[in-house]
Every structure is written in C-alpha cells, then in structure tokens.
Write a protein that holds these residues in place. Structure first.
Motif, PDB file in Angstrom:
ATOM      1  N   ALA A   1       0.815  -1.216   0.000  1.00 48.55           N
ATOM      2  CA  ALA A   1       0.000   0.000   0.000  1.00 48.55           C
ATOM      3  C   ALA A   1       0.849   1.267   0.000  1.00 48.55           C
TER       4      ALA A   1
ATOM      5  N   VAL B   1      -7.549   6.693   4.361  1.00 41.12           N
ATOM      6  CA  VAL B   1      -7.747   6.949   2.935  1.00 41.12           C
ATOM      7  C   VAL B   1      -9.006   7.773   2.683  1.00 41.12           C
TER       8      VAL B   1
ATOM      9  N   THR C   1      -2.887   8.560   0.835  1.00 41.24           N
ATOM     10  CA  THR C   1      -2.873   7.860  -0.451  1.00 41.24           C
ATOM     11  C   THR C   1      -2.132   6.538  -0.358  1.00 41.24           C
ATOM     12  N   LEU C   2      -2.600   5.564  -1.152  1.00 43.77           N
ATOM     13  CA  LEU C   2      -1.982   4.247  -1.232  1.00 43.77           C
ATOM     14  C   LEU C   2      -1.522   4.007  -2.666  1.00 43.77           C
ATOM     15  N   ALA C   3      -0.586   3.098  -2.838  1.00 41.56           N
ATOM     16  CA  ALA C   3      -0.120   2.745  -4.179  1.00 41.56           C
ATOM     17  C   ALA C   3      -1.268   2.122  -4.976  1.00 41.56           C
ATOM     18  N   THR C   4      -1.380   2.494  -6.247  1.00 43.41           N
ATOM     19  CA  THR C   4      -2.503   2.022  -7.055  1.00 43.41           C
ATOM     20  C   THR C   4      -2.068   1.267  -8.309  1.00 43.41           C
TER      21      THR C   4
ATOM     22  N   TRP D   1       0.662  -3.750  -7.204  1.00 42.91           N
ATOM     23  CA  TRP D   1       0.456  -3.348  -5.818  1.00 42.91           C
ATOM     24  C   TRP D   1      -0.974  -3.636  -5.369  1.00 42.91           C
ATOM     25  N   ILE D   2      -1.919  -3.411  -6.261  1.00 44.53           N
ATOM     26  CA  ILE D   2      -3.315  -3.715  -5.938  1.00 44.53           C
ATOM     27  C   ILE D   2      -3.490  -5.202  -5.679  1.00 44.53           C
TER      28      ILE D   2
ATOM     29  N   GLN E   1      -2.113  -6.054  -2.323  1.00 48.24           N
ATOM     30  CA  GLN E   1      -2.995  -5.564  -1.267  1.00 48.24           C
ATOM     31  C   GLN E   1      -4.177  -6.503  -1.067  1.00 48.24           C
TER      32      GLN E   1
END
Length: 285
Positions: A121, A243, A249-252, A256-257, A260
């Motif tokens: 994330a 969030v 913010t989180l990695a998108t 990465w998704i 997660q």
C-alpha cells in the motif's frame, strides 16, 4: 521511514499486549453474559489484576498518540500487530495454560497479510484533520458494521462469538485511533484548546464503548481468537479511515493492488481460522 514513529508504535503495541494479557486474565473469571452487560466493568474494577492492566494501557495510548502525530494513520496502526506475539504467551502464563502452537500460526498468517498489505500500500500522508462530512461518511459505514457484528455475536458462543466481538472491538479502536490522530498535533502544542474539540468527546465515548466490548471479547475462549481479530481489524480500519477521511494515499499500480488484495485475504483468513479452530478441553488460553 519515520524511526521515532516506528519505535513509538512498536512500544505502544508491547504496552497494549501486556494490558490485554492482564485484562483477559481477569475477564475470564467473570460469568459470560448473553448480551452486552455494562455491569461487567464494575465487577472487573474490583479485581486488582484488571486495574493493573490500565498502567500499560495508558502508556500505550500515549505512545500511540505520539506516533500518530509523527506519521500517517495508515502507517502507524499496522505496527500494533507486533504485540500479538507477546500477548499470547503472556496470557498463557497468567492463566497457567500452555501456549498453543496453532495460535502462533493464526497470528503469523494474519500478521503476514498485514505486512504484505502495508508494504504494497505504501501509505503517504494526507490532510491533518478530516472535515465534518468525512466523519459523517465514516459513521455511515462503521455504525452498520458494528451493529451487524453485535447482533450476530449475541446469537453465537465460544470462539465465533469471541472473533465477532473482536472484530467489533477492532472497529471501535480503529475509529478511536482516527479521532486521536485528528487531535494529536494540537494535544502536544495547545492541550487546553483540545477541550473545545468535539473529537475529544467522541473519542471518550468510542473509547469507553471499546473497553466494554474488549472485556466481553476476552471472555470467549483463547486470547488468540479475539486478539487476532482486534489487532488485525484495528489497523485495517485505520487504513480505511486514513484513505477516506484523511485523504492519505496508497499505491494504485496493478501489481500493488494485487498484493494488497492478497494481504486482505490473508488477514481475513487469520481471523476465520482463529474462530473455527477446535479448542481442546481444559487447554484454552
């Protein structure tokens, strides 16, 4: 990585682990009510070991507040999972029971999922304080989720009840941590002004209800069951509020998704295994 926030977060986790072990030792000695019983706290207040648990509880809250003032909510809250590995053996010693190896397996699965989620994330800071509308949005999904956990828990028993009450407690702790973060900076710079903040009184209400839920959860089976749920749900809710309300913010990116999602599934699996693992007679902790 914020070293000061990391050390404070881990120190907070250790304090909460000691507090949980002491409180569970006392709660296990009280009769289990069918529904929420506020008088449980009054009975526990007559037990010295339960009162002793409030010393590390307060110290842990102070360290958590400091960590939250230095780093994003989505970074600090997952650090609390480290306390699980201390709470389980401590509770076993206090209750004069042996430690179950499978409990560490459950913790390892949930904890690994949390670590994978956190690393994937890559949480980054957002707003210092949420708007009133943002808090309302949190209430609209947290309230029904809490009600659902409580209604189902009243119709179950044993480890399943402990897991559901643990989820409800973790939800309340996650909300409480979010409220604490919203006032943590001002608490350090101008504590008197905090008395005028509605978040302070919301935190007191949420915290008191969380304590009641926590003690009910500790009554149901081995400490690993509710504590796994509490320690995983708490930071997960913290990330969700970070969030949605604080705009952290989180990695998108695609990979990465995926990681997660894998982390979330592992966390859910840890809670589920804790709830359904058979409990050997005479060996619960």
């Amino acid at each position: 990585m914020n070293v000061a926030a990391t050390l404070a977060g881990i120190g907070s986790a250790i304090c909460f682990a000691v507090a949980s072990a002491l409180e569970q030792s006392a709660a296990k000695r009280e009769p289990i009510p069918r529904t929420l019983d506020l008088r449980l706290i009054l009975r526990l207040a007559r037990r010295p070991i339960w009162l002793l648990g409030w010393i590390p509880e307060i110290a842990g809250t102070g360290l958590q507040a400091y960590a939250l003032s230095q780093a994003p909510l989505a970074f600090v809250e997952p650090l609390l999972v480290s306390g699980l590995f201390m709470a389980i053996p401590l509770a076993a010693v206090l209750n004069r029971r042996r430690v179950h190896v499978r409990d560490f397996g459950v913790v390892a699965l949930g904890g690994a999922g949390l670590v994978v989620f956190l690393l994937a994330a890559q949480p980054r800071p957002g707003a210092a304080e949420p708007t009133r509308a943002a808090w309302l949005g949190v209430a609209l999904w947290a309230g029904p989720a809490l009600a659902a956990c409580l209604m189902v828990s009243w119709r179950t028993s044993g480890a399943v009840r402990g897991a559901l009450l643990g989820v409800a407690t973790g939800l309340m702790y996650g909300v409480g941590a979010s409220l604490l973060k919203s006032i943590s900076a001002q608490l350090a710079s101008d504590p008197l002004q905090v008395l005028r903040r509605p978040e302070l009184y919301a935190l007191a209400l949420v915290g008191a209800f969380a304590v009641v839920l926590n003690q009910h959860a500790f009554q149901s089976g081995r400490i690993a069951v509710p504590l796994t749920a509490i320690t995983i749900v708490d930071p997960f809710i913290g990330v969700a509020i970070g969030v949605t309300a604080f705009h952290e913010t989180l990695a998108t990116g695609g990979v990465w998704i995926v990681l997660q999602v894998i982390g979330v599934l592992a966390m859910a699996g840890g809670i589920w295994l804790a709830a359904v693992t058979p409990e050997p007679r005479g060996q619960e902790t």
